[in-house]
Design a protein around this motif. Structure first.
Motif, PDB file in Angstrom:
ATOM      1  N   ARG A  91       1.872   6.682  -4.192  1.00 57.94           N
ATOM      2  CA  ARG A  91       2.373   8.035  -3.958  1.00 57.94           C
ATOM      3  C   ARG A  91       3.697   8.285  -4.666  1.00 57.94           C
ATOM      4  O   ARG A  91       3.986   9.418  -5.085  1.00 57.94           O
ATOM      5  N   VAL A 138      -7.094   5.807  -1.816  1.00 61.48           N
ATOM      6  CA  VAL A 138      -6.273   5.350  -0.692  1.00 61.48           C
ATOM      7  C   VAL A 138      -4.855   5.003  -1.133  1.00 61.48           C
ATOM      8  O   VAL A 138      -3.880   5.385  -0.466  1.00 61.48           O
ATOM      9  N   GLN A 141      -2.112   7.586  -1.264  1.00 60.13           N
ATOM     10  CA  GLN A 141      -1.572   8.110  -0.015  1.00 60.13           C
ATOM     11  C   GLN A 141      -0.345   7.339   0.469  1.00 60.13           C
ATOM     12  O   GLN A 141       0.306   7.762   1.426  1.00 60.13           O
ATOM     13  N   TYR A 142      -0.003   6.231  -0.180  1.00 59.11           N
ATOM     14  CA  TYR A 142       1.090   5.374   0.268  1.00 59.11           C
ATOM     15  C   TYR A 142       2.072   5.122  -0.868  1.00 59.11           C
ATOM     16  O   TYR A 142       1.695   5.119  -2.043  1.00 59.11           O
ATOM     17  N   LYS A 157      -8.549   1.702   5.647  1.00 60.98           N
ATOM     18  CA  LYS A 157      -8.913   2.975   5.028  1.00 60.98           C
ATOM     19  C   LYS A 157      -9.816   2.780   3.810  1.00 60.98           C
ATOM     20  O   LYS A 157     -10.768   3.536   3.597  1.00 60.98           O
TER      21      LYS A 157
END
Length: 276
Positions: A91, A138, A141-142, A157
């Motif tokens: 992210r 996924v 998102q981090y 996830k």
């Protein structure tokens, strides 16, 4: 003459009927051989009839099929492993190289549909692209730090997303294992510097807490000593002072050896009364 007779008799024995019988037996044997198929353990059989996939699926064991019309394609339904390394972005736009191992197996009741839709090369066509897409979806998102600190959450996830993608093609996901995350050297150095700074800050905080505790202990000791002195002063009375004086005089008398001093501390000296 005898040899010629034997040859003529052999020719008579092997006549058209014998040849026909032999050919018929061979045809029957071939027919029976083509009518039987054996599915090995850990496999399922996809039945093709003149090239068309049939709805029936053969389980393990012995089965009969229509010779020369039907054929059987064995497909393995044991757990298989796919390990790959994929590059994606976090992210906070850090490049992340992820090594992941995926265990999966085919849905035995629907291998005919997988064969019809995808074919035998399902690992390269379906599994590997699905792993790459799930990881990218996924990890985006981090942040890079969260990928490390929340590794179990990230793994859960990825498993959920990948399970949905594979189930469309009748592939069952068993388990995934994210082996490692790799970042750029600059990011690794930044993380290391941050950890050192955090450790130093923690050490300073602990030192301050230790100093604070020691100061509180000193204050507590001083307060206790002051309180003890205050209590002692409260207990000192004229009667106590007089008593201590009497005790001191009695102690002086007890220690006197019976001789008067030649000179006293006052203005008037004692007279030496000893006989010369």
């Amino acid at each position: 003459m005898e040899k010629n007779n034997v040859t003529k008799m052999s020719t008579r024995l092997i006549g058209p009927k014998t040849v026909f019988t032999i050919l018929l037996a061979l045809l029957i044997g071939l027919f029976l051989f083509q009518s039987i198929t054996i599915i090995q353990a850990g496999h399922r059989g996809v039945v093709l009839q003149l090239g068309a996939v049939q709805p029936q699926v053969f389980d393990e064991g012995l089965h009969f099929k229509m010779p020369f019309i039907q054929s059987v394609i064995p497909m393995e339904v044991r757990v298989q492993k796919s390990e790959t390394s994929q590059t994606s972005a976090s992210r906070d736009l850090q490049t992340v190289a992820t090594t992941i191992a995926v265990n999966h197996h085919l849905d035995g009741q629907n291998v005919n549909k997988l064969y019809q839709q995808v074919g035998m090369d399902y690992a390269a066509r379906i599994v590997d692209p699905a792993i790459a897409e799930a990881l990218k979806a996924v990890t985006a998102q981090y942040t890079a730090e969260e990928l490390v600190s929340k590794r179990s959450e990230v793994s859960t996830k990825v498993k959920e997303v990948l399970k949905q993608k594979l189930s469309v093609y009748h592939i069952v996901l068993d388990e995934i294992n994210i082996r490692e995350f790799k970042f750029s050297e600059e990011f690794d150095r930044a993380i290391e510097a941050k950890q050192v700074a955090e450790q130093q800050a923690l050490k300073s905080k602990l030192d301050l807490e230790r100093i604070k505790i020691e100061k509180e202990q000193e204050i507590t000791r001083a307060q206790a000593q002051a309180e003890a002195l205050r209590l002692q002063k409260q207990e000192v009375t004229p009667e106590l002072i007089q008593l201590r004086q009497i005790e001191a005089q009695l102690e002086a008398i007890r220690r006197w050896d019976g001789k008067l001093p030649n000179v006293t501390g006052g203005a008037t000296p004692f007279i030496n009364v000893e006989n010369k």
